[in-house]
Scaffold this motif. Structure first.
Motif, PDB file in Angstrom:
ATOM      1  N   VAL A 197       0.608  -1.135   0.070  1.00  0.00           N
ATOM      2  CA  VAL A 197       0.046   0.146  -0.066  1.00  0.00           C
ATOM      3  C   VAL A 197       0.950   1.174  -0.011  1.00  0.00           C
ATOM      4  O   VAL A 197       0.554   2.049  -0.909  1.00  0.00           O
ATOM      5  CB  VAL A 197      -0.811   0.139   1.248  1.00  0.00           C
ATOM      6  N   ALA A 198       1.855   1.518   0.912  1.00  0.00           N
ATOM      7  CA  ALA A 198       2.481   2.372   1.026  1.00  0.00           C
ATOM      8  C   ALA A 198       3.429   2.722  -0.230  1.00  0.00           C
ATOM      9  O   ALA A 198       3.838   3.868  -0.750  1.00  0.00           O
ATOM     10  CB  ALA A 198       3.541   2.405   2.153  1.00  0.00           C
ATOM     11  N   THR A 200       2.877   1.540  -3.338  1.00  0.00           N
ATOM     12  CA  THR A 200       2.133   1.896  -4.573  1.00  0.00           C
ATOM     13  C   THR A 200       1.962   3.293  -4.463  1.00  0.00           C
ATOM     14  O   THR A 200       1.892   4.171  -5.495  1.00  0.00           O
ATOM     15  CB  THR A 200       0.831   0.972  -4.492  1.00  0.00           C
ATOM     16  N   ARG A 201       1.331   3.887  -3.082  1.00  0.00           N
ATOM     17  CA  ARG A 201       0.923   5.103  -3.235  1.00  0.00           C
ATOM     18  C   ARG A 201       1.955   5.910  -3.463  1.00  0.00           C
ATOM     19  O   ARG A 201       1.901   7.184  -4.152  1.00  0.00           O
ATOM     20  CB  ARG A 201       0.144   5.439  -1.923  1.00  0.00           C
ATOM     21  N   LEU A 202       3.290   5.827  -2.703  1.00  0.00           N
ATOM     22  CA  LEU A 202       4.428   6.501  -3.042  1.00  0.00           C
ATOM     23  C   LEU A 202       4.783   6.723  -4.532  1.00  0.00           C
ATOM     24  O   LEU A 202       5.201   7.732  -4.910  1.00  0.00           O
ATOM     25  CB  LEU A 202       5.638   5.804  -2.099  1.00  0.00           C
ATOM     26  N   VAL A 204       2.683   6.164  -7.069  1.00  0.00           N
ATOM     27  CA  VAL A 204       1.892   6.775  -7.955  1.00  0.00           C
ATOM     28  C   VAL A 204       2.238   8.134  -7.817  1.00  0.00           C
ATOM     29  O   VAL A 204       1.929   9.096  -8.580  1.00  0.00           O
ATOM     30  CB  VAL A 204       0.444   6.438  -7.240  1.00  0.00           C
ATOM     31  N   ALA A 205       2.491   8.689  -6.471  1.00  0.00           N
ATOM     32  CA  ALA A 205       2.462  10.074  -6.263  1.00  0.00           C
ATOM     33  C   ALA A 205       3.883  10.745  -6.836  1.00  0.00           C
ATOM     34  O   ALA A 205       3.680  11.724  -7.431  1.00  0.00           O
ATOM     35  CB  ALA A 205       2.470  10.389  -4.806  1.00  0.00           C
ATOM     36  N   ALA A 213       0.760  -2.634  -8.928  1.00  0.00           N
ATOM     37  CA  ALA A 213       0.850  -2.864  -7.533  1.00  0.00           C
ATOM     38  C   ALA A 213       1.154  -4.679  -7.469  1.00  0.00           C
ATOM     39  O   ALA A 213       0.450  -5.405  -8.123  1.00  0.00           O
ATOM     40  CB  ALA A 213      -0.209  -2.743  -6.640  1.00  0.00           C
ATOM     41  N   MET A 226      -6.256  -1.642  -4.985  1.00  0.00           N
ATOM     42  CA  MET A 226      -4.897  -1.179  -5.707  1.00  0.00           C
ATOM     43  C   MET A 226      -5.128   0.022  -6.751  1.00  0.00           C
ATOM     44  O   MET A 226      -4.435   1.033  -6.767  1.00  0.00           O
ATOM     45  CB  MET A 226      -3.968  -2.279  -6.319  1.00  0.00           C
ATOM     46  N   ASP A 228      -7.757   1.903  -6.785  1.00  0.00           N
ATOM     47  CA  ASP A 228      -8.244   2.998  -6.013  1.00  0.00           C
ATOM     48  C   ASP A 228      -7.013   3.909  -5.625  1.00  0.00           C
ATOM     49  O   ASP A 228      -7.108   4.861  -5.323  1.00  0.00           O
ATOM     50  CB  ASP A 228      -9.170   2.609  -4.905  1.00  0.00           C
ATOM     51  N   LEU A 229      -5.792   2.888  -5.237  1.00  0.00           N
ATOM     52  CA  LEU A 229      -4.639   3.841  -4.801  1.00  0.00           C
ATOM     53  C   LEU A 229      -4.165   4.694  -6.181  1.00  0.00           C
ATOM     54  O   LEU A 229      -3.094   5.170  -5.804  1.00  0.00           O
ATOM     55  CB  LEU A 229      -3.791   3.056  -4.201  1.00  0.00           C
ATOM     56  N   GLY A 230      -4.563   4.306  -6.976  1.00  0.00           N
ATOM     57  CA  GLY A 230      -4.002   4.855  -8.499  1.00  0.00           C
ATOM     58  C   GLY A 230      -3.033   3.832  -9.529  1.00  0.00           C
ATOM     59  O   GLY A 230      -2.374   4.253 -10.213  1.00  0.00           O
TER      60      GLY A 230
END
Ligand code: FMN
Length: 350
Positions: A197-198, A200-202, A204-205, A213, A226, A228-230
């Motif tokens: 989670v961390a 993937t989000r990192l 994506v950002a 993911a 996943m 939804d996390l981008g």
């Protein structure tokens, strides 16, 4: 156009390449079901890869992924290798076997495998993915020139930045939960052990790349989370091990279906690189000994020999039974059915 639209893959799920476990039959079944199937050729040579690509193409016209190991060639340290073999000798003795006299570099990194590069240029598979690092700029350019979509694993933002700078099309964000070998470029570097989670989000950002993911994703709810996390897709390995198309052996399958699946261990003892395995006697031994392992894949030569000796006696306790933390959620069904189930659970229209 999204990443998977470029290769006409409607279901944003990738069956992870799994050397020794995924098969051309699995890859073709997954691709025919609308997701992206993968073959792993890191443990074979160009001739073996050619046969696997032919076997996929005989079964599907859809896109598929060919995965390569791009590890730094191992340091050869005879004294360390000798000491490692000596440390393993009692385990071999328990199996009535003697350890190998010399350890070999059993896999050639794609970084130095010219025959593999020639094969891939000739075959131009729709997708090529890299694990453990990146090949040189000229190899990347040669694969792009024949139209391959390129993916590479990263376990940190720093690795993802290298992936972006190399001109790779998308990054596979492999979290700490993931089964099999951790794709970190330098296995001796500090590891922040970022979860899926961390990470993937990192990525994506901050990575500037489409993100796939991977790690601990076992069902449609997790695939959906996943996205939804981008993430543009989810890559699942452990979820496919129990499929009939997999080449996992009877001990790997039995362990995955038992309470043994409740415990996984990240260990270097089996291959020389960190990899997540179902807890077994090899991982237990490794907890006290793995610091002395030779480099990957030299240590793996010993690990495979020990497993072969044990299996010859009907003992599956020393296998490379790779699996992720989601292992207890594994389901046994044909790969096409699993893709359909995952898509339905995630709420995808197909
Ligand atoms: C049995 C097994 C073998 C694997 N072999 C490879 C491989 O050859 N190449 C690769 O890039 N990743 C390999 N992986 C890692 C996957 O690409 C992916 O990161 C991982 O399966 C995701 O975690 P999950 O197993 O929890 O789904 C392997 C994973 C497993 C479980």
């Amino acid at each position: 156009m999204t990443l998977l639209d470029r290769i006409a893959v409607p279901v944003p799920i990738i069956q992870a390449p799994m050397a020794g476990t995924s098969t051309p039959e699995m890859a073709a079944a997954v691709s025919n079901a609308g997701a992206l199937g993968s073959i792993a050729v890191g443990a074979t040579d160009a001739a073996g890869a050619r046969a696997m690509i032919d076997a996929v193409r005989a079964r599907t016209d859809r896109a598929f992924n060919v995965n390569l190991f791009v590890h730094a060639p191992p340091r050869r340290e005879p004294a360390r290798e000798r000491a490692w073999v000596d440390a393993l000798a009692p385990l071999f003795a328990e199996q009535g076997a003697i350890p190998p006299a010399e350890l070999r570099e059993i896999y050639t990194s794609f970084a130095e495998d010219d025959a593999m590069l020639r094969l891939l240029i000739d075959q131009a598979p729709p997708v090529v993915s890299f694990h453990f690092g990146l090949p040189s700029a000229d190899r990347i350019a040669a694969l792009k020139a024949v139209g391959c979509l390129l993916l590479a694993t990263a376990t940190s933002l720093a690795e993802a930045e290298e992936v972006r700078k190399a001109g790779i099309d998308a990054v596979v964000a492999q979290g700490w939960e993931a089964g099999g070998h951790r794709g970190m470029f330098d296995p001796d570097a500090r590891d922040d052990r970022l979860g899926t989670v961390a990470l993937t989000r990192l990525l994506v950002a901050k990575s500037g790349l489409p993100v796939i993911a991977a790690g601990g994703i076992m069902d449609g709810a997790s695939v959906r989370a996943m996205l939804d996390l981008g993430a543009v897709a989810a890559q699942l390995g452990t979820a496919f091990i129990a499929c009939p198309e997999s080449s996992a052996d009877q001990w790997h399958r039995a362990a995955l279906a038992s309470e043994a699946a409740d415990h996984t261990v990240m260990t270097r003892a089996i291959s020389g690189r960190p990899a997540r395995c179902l807890a077994n006697r090899f991982t237990a031994w490794g907890e006290a000994n793995e610091g002395a392992a030779p480099d990957y894949p030299v240590a793996y030569d010993a690990g495979k020999a020990l497993n072969a000796a044990a299996k010859a006696r009907g003992d599956g306790g020393y296998g490379a039974q790779w699996a992720g933390q989601g292992a207890p959620l594994a389901r046994s069904m044909p790969a096409a059915d699993l893709v359909a189930r995952l898509a339905a659970e995630a709420g995808f229209d197909r």
